[in-house]
Motif scaffolding. Structure first.
Motif, PDB file in Angstrom:
ATOM      1  N   LEU A 130       0.840  -1.195   0.000  1.00  0.00           N
ATOM      2  CA  LEU A 130       0.000   0.000   0.000  1.00  0.00           C
ATOM      3  C   LEU A 130       0.877   1.248   0.000  1.00  0.00           C
ATOM      4  CD1 LEU A 130      -2.931   1.146   0.326  1.00  0.00           C
ATOM      5  CD2 LEU A 130      -2.588   0.979   2.794  1.00  0.00           C
ATOM      6  N   VAL A 131       0.615   2.151  -0.946  1.00  0.00           N
ATOM      7  CA  VAL A 131       1.291   3.444  -0.992  1.00  0.00           C
ATOM      8  C   VAL A 131       0.223   4.528  -0.885  1.00  0.00           C
ATOM      9  CG1 VAL A 131       2.788   4.999  -2.287  1.00  0.00           C
ATOM     10  CG2 VAL A 131       3.119   2.515  -2.460  1.00  0.00           C
ATOM     11  N   LEU A 132       0.362   5.392   0.106  1.00  0.00           N
ATOM     12  CA  LEU A 132      -0.618   6.450   0.353  1.00  0.00           C
ATOM     13  C   LEU A 132       0.073   7.802   0.254  1.00  0.00           C
ATOM     14  CD1 LEU A 132      -2.372   4.871   3.476  1.00  0.00           C
ATOM     15  CD2 LEU A 132      -3.230   4.894   1.119  1.00  0.00           C
ATOM     16  N   MET A 133      -0.470   8.663  -0.610  1.00  0.00           N
ATOM     17  CA  MET A 133       0.061  10.017  -0.766  1.00  0.00           C
ATOM     18  C   MET A 133      -0.959  11.000  -0.217  1.00  0.00           C
ATOM     19  SD  MET A 133       1.789  10.050  -4.518  1.00  0.00           S
ATOM     20  CE  MET A 133       0.267   9.734  -5.379  1.00  0.00           C
ATOM     21  N   ALA A 134      -0.665  11.574   0.931  1.00  0.00           N
ATOM     22  CA  ALA A 134      -1.551  12.555   1.561  1.00  0.00           C
ATOM     23  C   ALA A 134      -3.012  12.117   1.431  1.00  0.00           C
ATOM     24  CB  ALA A 134      -1.338  13.936   0.948  1.00  0.00           C
ATOM     25  N   PRO A 135      -3.373  10.966   2.039  1.00  0.00           N
ATOM     26  CA  PRO A 135      -4.711  10.410   1.822  1.00  0.00           C
ATOM     27  C   PRO A 135      -5.770  11.086   2.670  1.00  0.00           C
ATOM     28  CG  PRO A 135      -3.498   9.009   3.313  1.00  0.00           C
ATOM     29  CD  PRO A 135      -2.545  10.103   2.885  1.00  0.00           C
ATOM     30  N   GLY A 136      -6.938  11.297   2.087  1.00  0.00           N
ATOM     31  CA  GLY A 136      -8.071  11.765   2.862  1.00  0.00           C
ATOM     32  C   GLY A 136      -8.569  10.662   3.776  1.00  0.00           C
ATOM     33  N   GLY A 137      -9.256  11.034   4.835  1.00  0.00           N
ATOM     34  CA  GLY A 137      -9.887  10.055   5.702  1.00  0.00           C
ATOM     35  C   GLY A 137      -8.980   9.442   6.747  1.00  0.00           C
ATOM     36  N   LEU A 140      -5.728  13.201  10.284  1.00  0.00           N
ATOM     37  CA  LEU A 140      -6.436  13.939  11.337  1.00  0.00           C
ATOM     38  C   LEU A 140      -5.680  15.227  11.600  1.00  0.00           C
ATOM     39  CD1 LEU A 140      -8.921  13.671  13.179  1.00  0.00           C
ATOM     40  CD2 LEU A 140      -7.426  12.659  14.904  1.00  0.00           C
ATOM     41  N   SER A 141      -6.184  16.327  11.045  1.00  0.00           N
ATOM     42  CA  SER A 141      -5.459  17.592  11.088  1.00  0.00           C
ATOM     43  C   SER A 141      -5.454  18.198  12.489  1.00  0.00           C
ATOM     44  CB  SER A 141      -6.091  18.588  10.118  1.00  0.00           C
ATOM     45  OG  SER A 141      -5.440  19.832  10.204  1.00  0.00           O
ATOM     46  N   PHE A 142      -4.327  18.831  12.829  1.00  0.00           N
ATOM     47  CA  PHE A 142      -4.241  19.593  14.066  1.00  0.00           C
ATOM     48  C   PHE A 142      -4.469  21.082  13.811  1.00  0.00           C
ATOM     49  CE2 PHE A 142      -1.745  15.775  14.884  1.00  0.00           C
ATOM     50  CZ  PHE A 142      -2.306  15.366  16.090  1.00  0.00           C
ATOM     51  N   GLY A 143      -4.639  21.443  12.538  1.00  0.00           N
ATOM     52  CA  GLY A 143      -4.884  22.835  12.173  1.00  0.00           C
ATOM     53  C   GLY A 143      -6.323  23.050  11.763  1.00  0.00           C
ATOM     54  N   PRO A 144      -6.650  24.257  11.309  1.00  0.00           N
ATOM     55  CA  PRO A 144      -8.030  24.560  10.901  1.00  0.00           C
ATOM     56  C   PRO A 144      -8.426  23.807   9.638  1.00  0.00           C
ATOM     57  CG  PRO A 144      -6.568  26.395  10.375  1.00  0.00           C
ATOM     58  CD  PRO A 144      -5.761  25.425  11.178  1.00  0.00           C
ATOM     59  N   THR A 145      -9.678  23.413   9.593  1.00  0.00           N
ATOM     60  CA  THR A 145     -10.251  22.800   8.401  1.00  0.00           C
ATOM     61  C   THR A 145     -11.567  23.492   8.073  1.00  0.00           C
ATOM     62  OG1 THR A 145     -11.314  21.093   9.762  1.00  0.00           O
ATOM     63  CG2 THR A 145      -9.196  20.538   8.777  1.00  0.00           C
ATOM     64  N   PRO A 146     -11.992  23.543   6.803  1.00  0.00           N
ATOM     65  CA  PRO A 146     -11.256  23.013   5.658  1.00  0.00           C
ATOM     66  C   PRO A 146      -9.955  23.762   5.427  1.00  0.00           C
ATOM     67  CG  PRO A 146     -13.134  24.300   4.916  1.00  0.00           C
ATOM     68  CD  PRO A 146     -13.265  24.183   6.393  1.00  0.00           C
ATOM     69  N   THR A 147      -9.002  23.065   4.841  1.00  0.00           N
ATOM     70  CA  THR A 147      -7.702  23.657   4.555  1.00  0.00           C
ATOM     71  C   THR A 147      -7.798  24.591   3.347  1.00  0.00           C
ATOM     72  OG1 THR A 147      -7.096  21.854   3.078  1.00  0.00           O
ATOM     73  CG2 THR A 147      -6.531  21.593   5.416  1.00  0.00           C
ATOM     74  N   GLU A 148      -6.707  25.282   3.077  1.00  0.00           N
ATOM     75  CA  GLU A 148      -6.671  26.206   1.942  1.00  0.00           C
ATOM     76  C   GLU A 148      -6.982  25.492   0.635  1.00  0.00           C
ATOM     77  OE1 GLU A 148      -3.499  29.270  -0.243  1.00  0.00           O
ATOM     78  OE2 GLU A 148      -2.898  28.165   1.556  1.00  0.00           O
ATOM     79  N   ASP A 236       5.026  20.756   2.215  1.00  0.00           N
ATOM     80  CA  ASP A 236       4.332  22.023   2.019  1.00  0.00           C
ATOM     81  C   ASP A 236       2.917  21.840   1.489  1.00  0.00           C
ATOM     82  OD1 ASP A 236       6.849  23.697   2.533  1.00  0.00           O
ATOM     83  OD2 ASP A 236       7.485  22.350   0.927  1.00  0.00           O
ATOM     84  N   ASP A 237       2.350  20.659   1.711  1.00  0.00           N
ATOM     85  CA  ASP A 237       0.985  20.356   1.280  1.00  0.00           C
ATOM     86  C   ASP A 237       0.005  21.267   2.015  1.00  0.00           C
ATOM     87  OD1 ASP A 237      -1.535  19.126   0.767  1.00  0.00           O
ATOM     88  OD2 ASP A 237      -0.572  17.175   0.535  1.00  0.00           O
ATOM     89  N   ARG A 238      -0.813  21.998   1.247  1.00  0.00           N
ATOM     90  CA  ARG A 238      -1.809  22.904   1.835  1.00  0.00           C
ATOM     91  C   ARG A 238      -3.232  22.356   1.704  1.00  0.00           C
ATOM     92  NH1 ARG A 238      -0.853  28.369  -1.134  1.00  0.00           N
ATOM     93  NH2 ARG A 238       0.041  27.052  -2.767  1.00  0.00           N
ATOM     94  N   THR A 239      -3.342  21.090   1.328  1.00  0.00           N
ATOM     95  CA  THR A 239      -4.650  20.457   1.177  1.00  0.00           C
ATOM     96  C   THR A 239      -4.867  19.380   2.236  1.00  0.00           C
ATOM     97  OG1 THR A 239      -4.592  20.892  -1.202  1.00  0.00           O
ATOM     98  CG2 THR A 239      -6.161  19.230  -0.431  1.00  0.00           C
ATOM     99  N   ILE A 240      -3.998  18.395   2.268  1.00  0.00           N
ATOM    100  CA  ILE A 240      -3.980  17.382   3.332  1.00  0.00           C
ATOM    101  C   ILE A 240      -2.629  17.565   4.019  1.00  0.00           C
ATOM    102  CG2 ILE A 240      -4.143  14.941   3.897  1.00  0.00           C
ATOM    103  CD1 ILE A 240      -6.673  15.904   2.641  1.00  0.00           C
TER     104      ILE A 240
END
Length: 287
Positions: A130-137, A140-148, A236-240
């Motif tokens: 299994l290879v996961l690249m910044a997967p949704g679900g 669990l973000s520690f910052g504000p969501t939704p992200t930029e 520097d991912d600003r989505t996940i």
């Protein structure tokens, strides 16, 4: 060799809810690659630049997930009954069964990463790597969501509808250095986003996320993943965002991680050669 010189096999596989479009290339152990959920996304469009390298080692299967590319569009009733991840996991297992694929390597980015996690949790014995690249679900973000990046994705089809300028803004949030993606890239992705049935689906898809308060909380059952797992993340991912990766490192049994500096959400584009080498080395040892 350039990707457009490769001979892709394309087919449509019938599932209980509708057809799934599939492209395939290469020979060797099967690698299923799942695209993200941005406007205009599809299996080939998200990974075409990586196919010349990966097809030398793997039988690469590129499905368009429900709602995207050439696949069927889930209805409002479909999305009320099940989440987009549940719909996708079901459709993809049916597709792989129809292709006589039992065990396989699995790679997913963003929305496709959520589907990959769901598949690895639901039928863990079928996923060999299994290879996961910044997967949704699973994040669990520690910052504000939704992200930029999530905000830019949600507004793309709203506020007057899609434009090339909005697509340029969307791409700018997906990558670290947007100057490497010129007007031709923006225009191609913009044109891919204009299918009327995809636009209608996207409005239903965003509404369903609102009703469900975001993606399925797959992070709660990360311990069900038994496949050796490689996490790939742009610092520097600003989505996940990278901070959310910690829960995956703690709860997936057999896990390792590679972080790319000066890289955003689209690792496979921004760091293509390193991405291909890491994926080939990691999965090659498991084949």
């Amino acid at each position: 060799m350039q990707w457009h010189e490769l001979e892709l096999t394309r087919r449509s596989v019938e599932t209980d809810n509708g057809p799934i479009a599939v492209a395939e290339i290469g020979t060797g152990p099967t690698l299923v690659m799942l695209h993200g959920g941005g406007p205009g996304a599809s299996g080939v469009s998200n990974y075409h630049q990586n196919l010349p390298a990966l097809a030398q080692r793997f039988r690469v299967i590129l499905p368009d997930q429900p709602g995207f590319g050439g696949s069927y569009r889930p209805t409002e009733a479909d999305l009320d009954a099940r989440s987009i991840t549940e719909i996708t996991v079901d459709a993809l297992f049916q597709t792989l069964d129809a292709l006589d694929v039992d065990r396989f390597h699995l790679l997913g980015n963003s929305l496709g990463g959520a589907a990959a996690i769901g598949m690895a949790q639901t039928r863990p014995a079928r996923v060999s790597g299994l290879v996961l690249m910044a997967p949704g679900g699973g994040w669990l973000s520690f910052g504000p969501t939704p992200t930029e990046g999530q905000k830019e994705m949600f507004r793309y089809y709203n506020g007057g509808g899609p434009t090339e300028k909005k697509m340029a803004n969307f791409i700018r949030t997906m990558v670290f250095d947007h100057e490497q993606f010129g007007a031709e890239v923006v225009r191609a992705r913009y044109e891919a986003s204009l299918d009327e049935s995809h636009i209608a689906f996207y409005h239903r898809y965003n509404a369903a996320f609102g009703k469900r308060h975001g993606m399925d909380p797959l992070w709660r059952e990360l311990h069900k993943i038994t496949a050796p797992t490689l996490l790939l993340w742009g610092r520097d991912d600003r989505t996940i965002t990278l901070d959310g990766a910690q829960i995956m490192l703690r709860n997936i049994r057999d896990v390792q991680m590679h972080i790319f500096g000066n890289c955003g959400h689209w690792v496979q584009l921004e760091r293509a050669r390193e991405f291909e080498r890491l994926v080939t080395d990691f999965l090659g040892e498991l084949s």
